[in-house]
Design a protein around this motif. Structure first.
Motif, PDB file in Angstrom:
ATOM      1  N   UNK A  57      26.446  65.287  67.327  1.00 38.48           N
ATOM      2  CA  UNK A  57      27.159  65.930  66.241  1.00 38.48           C
ATOM      3  C   UNK A  57      28.292  65.101  65.687  1.00 38.48           C
ATOM      4  N   UNK A  58      29.052  65.737  64.800  1.00 35.18           N
ATOM      5  CA  UNK A  58      30.241  65.154  64.182  1.00 35.18           C
ATOM      6  C   UNK A  58      31.446  65.987  64.612  1.00 35.18           C
ATOM      7  N   UNK A  59      32.479  65.308  65.052  1.00 37.81           N
ATOM      8  CA  UNK A  59      33.723  65.964  65.478  1.00 37.81           C
ATOM      9  C   UNK A  59      34.807  65.643  64.460  1.00 37.81           C
ATOM     10  N   UNK A  60      35.519  66.677  63.986  1.00 43.18           N
ATOM     11  CA  UNK A  60      36.636  66.504  63.055  1.00 43.18           C
ATOM     12  C   UNK A  60      37.791  67.368  63.548  1.00 43.18           C
ATOM     13  N   UNK A  61      38.979  66.768  63.674  1.00 43.33           N
ATOM     14  CA  UNK A  61      40.134  67.540  64.125  1.00 43.33           C
ATOM     15  C   UNK A  61      41.395  66.913  63.551  1.00 43.33           C
ATOM     16  N   UNK A  62      42.463  67.721  63.491  1.00 43.68           N
ATOM     17  CA  UNK A  62      43.749  67.231  63.004  1.00 43.68           C
ATOM     18  C   UNK A  62      44.237  68.045  61.828  1.00 43.68           C
ATOM     19  N   UNK A  63      45.172  67.450  61.076  1.00 43.07           N
ATOM     20  CA  UNK A  63      45.609  68.052  59.831  1.00 43.07           C
ATOM     21  C   UNK A  63      46.526  69.243  59.971  1.00 43.07           C
ATOM     22  N   UNK A  64      47.519  69.194  60.886  1.00 40.28           N
ATOM     23  CA  UNK A  64      48.393  70.365  61.025  1.00 40.28           C
ATOM     24  C   UNK A  64      49.467  70.437  59.945  1.00 40.28           C
ATOM     25  N   UNK A  65      49.532  69.435  59.067  1.00 41.60           N
ATOM     26  CA  UNK A  65      50.428  69.539  57.922  1.00 41.60           C
ATOM     27  C   UNK A  65      51.456  68.432  57.842  1.00 41.60           C
ATOM     28  N   UNK A  76      42.087  67.822  70.433  1.00 44.27           N
ATOM     29  CA  UNK A  76      41.616  68.473  71.657  1.00 44.27           C
ATOM     30  C   UNK A  76      40.103  68.367  71.813  1.00 44.27           C
ATOM     31  N   UNK A  77      39.670  68.308  73.073  1.00 38.71           N
ATOM     32  CA  UNK A  77      38.243  68.360  73.427  1.00 38.71           C
ATOM     33  C   UNK A  77      37.410  67.337  72.665  1.00 38.71           C
ATOM     34  N   UNK A  78      37.871  66.110  72.639  1.00 41.51           N
ATOM     35  CA  UNK A  78      37.144  65.044  71.942  1.00 41.51           C
ATOM     36  C   UNK A  78      35.897  64.678  72.755  1.00 41.51           C
ATOM     37  N   UNK A  79      34.730  64.599  72.126  1.00 37.35           N
ATOM     38  CA  UNK A  79      33.497  64.323  72.879  1.00 37.35           C
ATOM     39  C   UNK A  79      33.415  62.877  73.370  1.00 37.35           C
ATOM     40  N   UNK A  80      32.461  62.645  74.268  1.00 37.36           N
ATOM     41  CA  UNK A  80      32.195  61.307  74.793  1.00 37.36           C
ATOM     42  C   UNK A  80      30.978  60.704  74.095  1.00 37.36           C
ATOM     43  N   UNK A  81      30.584  59.505  74.522  1.00 32.77           N
ATOM     44  CA  UNK A  81      29.402  58.788  74.023  1.00 32.77           C
ATOM     45  C   UNK A  81      29.443  58.675  72.498  1.00 32.77           C
ATOM     46  N   UNK A  82      30.452  57.973  72.016  1.00 29.02           N
ATOM     47  CA  UNK A  82      30.698  57.892  70.580  1.00 29.02           C
ATOM     48  C   UNK A  82      29.916  56.760  69.923  1.00 29.02           C
ATOM     49  N   UNK A  83      29.422  57.031  68.718  1.00 30.45           N
ATOM     50  CA  UNK A  83      28.819  56.018  67.865  1.00 30.45           C
ATOM     51  C   UNK A  83      29.805  55.516  66.817  1.00 30.45           C
ATOM     52  N   UNK A  84      30.817  56.327  66.524  1.00 31.99           N
ATOM     53  CA  UNK A  84      31.763  56.028  65.449  1.00 31.99           C
ATOM     54  C   UNK A  84      33.019  56.834  65.714  1.00 31.99           C
ATOM     55  N   UNK A  85      34.181  56.232  65.486  1.00 37.21           N
ATOM     56  CA  UNK A  85      35.443  56.974  65.592  1.00 37.21           C
ATOM     57  C   UNK A  85      36.468  56.318  64.682  1.00 37.21           C
ATOM     58  N   UNK A 174      26.845  61.289  70.570  1.00 35.32           N
ATOM     59  CA  UNK A 174      25.521  61.646  71.081  1.00 35.32           C
ATOM     60  C   UNK A 174      25.663  62.677  72.192  1.00 35.32           C
ATOM     61  N   UNK A 175      24.738  63.643  72.211  1.00 33.99           N
ATOM     62  CA  UNK A 175      24.709  64.648  73.273  1.00 33.99           C
ATOM     63  C   UNK A 175      23.295  65.212  73.340  1.00 33.99           C
ATOM     64  N   UNK A 176      22.571  64.890  74.411  1.00 29.85           N
ATOM     65  CA  UNK A 176      21.165  65.291  74.531  1.00 29.85           C
ATOM     66  C   UNK A 176      20.993  66.799  74.615  1.00 29.85           C
ATOM     67  N   UNK A 177      22.071  67.526  74.893  1.00 28.30           N
ATOM     68  CA  UNK A 177      21.988  68.986  74.978  1.00 28.30           C
ATOM     69  C   UNK A 177      22.039  69.645  73.603  1.00 28.30           C
ATOM     70  N   UNK A 178      22.351  68.871  72.560  1.00 32.01           N
ATOM     71  CA  UNK A 178      22.441  69.422  71.209  1.00 32.01           C
ATOM     72  C   UNK A 178      21.200  69.071  70.398  1.00 32.01           C
ATOM     73  N   UNK A 179      21.092  69.673  69.214  1.00 29.71           N
ATOM     74  CA  UNK A 179      19.963  69.433  68.324  1.00 29.71           C
ATOM     75  C   UNK A 179      20.207  68.196  67.464  1.00 29.71           C
TER      76      UNK A 179
END
Length: 255
Positions: A57-65, A76-85, A174-179
């Motif tokens: 999937x794609x992870x997006x976080x931040x932007x509190x102002x 928070x809860x940033x995923x592992x096995x990254x292709x891009x960051x 990447x996460x093999x448990x996801x679609x």
């Protein structure tokens, strides 16, 4: 401010079957990476910098102002096995002539101090528009702590206004448990305004395969750095109005 929008309507979801596909679309108001950047009053158009499919999937976080320097954001809860960051940072210059600098520490790693030169800026990772609205990107895949919280601390100085307009972390993982998901990451530092009548931007997402009938879900993330009170800025997707006063997070019910 980061907002995410569910852009698959209920009437479309009734046509789904067991092989439904998921779309993830990210619009980040930064600029297209080119050999060198420069100042542009109306800014830089949105363009797709990454389009692919991923089991994950794609992870997006931040932007509190907006905040003063030093400015800290915890992702928070940033995923592992990254292709891009990529880490994005917005800085308010105040005027297009003012100069200064920005320094970022991400997870204890100094990402270097970058000079902000307004009209004369030539840094490849810095894009400046309007009255000195800076958008800066950093490639941080090697510094991300997957599975944990990640922290960015931003410090500014010089003759610029120096307030931080927000920061965002965008990753593809990447996460093999996801679609399987098809995703787009678009960047651009657009200065939509009434002075030059540059008041509209359109972005097209061309799919690799499939049709609207096989969509299971779709999410659009947007990030706005600035907005004016009583200005009815809108966000539409496939001609459907999904937000009014979009820069302040206004959402149309059912949109």
């Amino acid at each position: 401010m980061i907002m995410n929008w569910n852009i698959v309507r209920e009437d479309a979801s009734r046509h789904l079957n067991g092989i439904g596909h998921i779309l993830a679309v990210t619009l980040i108001l930064s600029s297209i990476p080119v050999a060198s950047a420069q100042y542009a009053s109306d800014g830089f158009n949105l363009g797709t910098i990454r389009h692919d499919t991923v089991v994950g999937g794609v992870y997006v976080d931040g932007g509190h102002g907006v905040g003063t320097s030093p400015y800290t954001e915890v992702f928070t809860d940033v995923p592992s096995d990254l292709l891009f960051a990529r880490l994005y940072v917005g800085v308010k210059g105040g005027t297009k002539e003012a100069t200064g600098w920005v320094s970022v520490v991400f997870n204890g790693h100094d990402l270097e101090t970058i000079s902000l030169a307004g009209l004369n800026d030539t840094n490849p990772e810095v894009y400046c528009s309007g009255n000195g609205e800076y958008w800066i990107y950093y490639d941080v895949a090697e510094y991300v702590a997957g599975g944990n919280d990640n922290t960015a601390t931003i410090t500014t100085g010089g003759k610029i206004d120096g307030r931080v307009k927000g920061t965002a972390l965008v990753t593809v993982y990447r996460d093999s448990a996801e679609t399987s998901k098809e995703y787009w990451i678009c960047e651009g530092n657009i200065n939509l305004n009434y002075r030059t009548e540059h008041d509209c931007e359109t972005v097209a997402f061309e799919r690799m395969f499939g049709s609207s009938d096989d969509l299971k879900s779709a999410t659009l993330w947007t990030m706005y750095l600035s907005g004016n009170e009583d200005v009815n800025d809108t966000l539409s997707f496939n001609s459907h109005l999904i937000a009014e006063d979009a820069a302040d997070g206004g959402c149309i019910e059912g949109g």
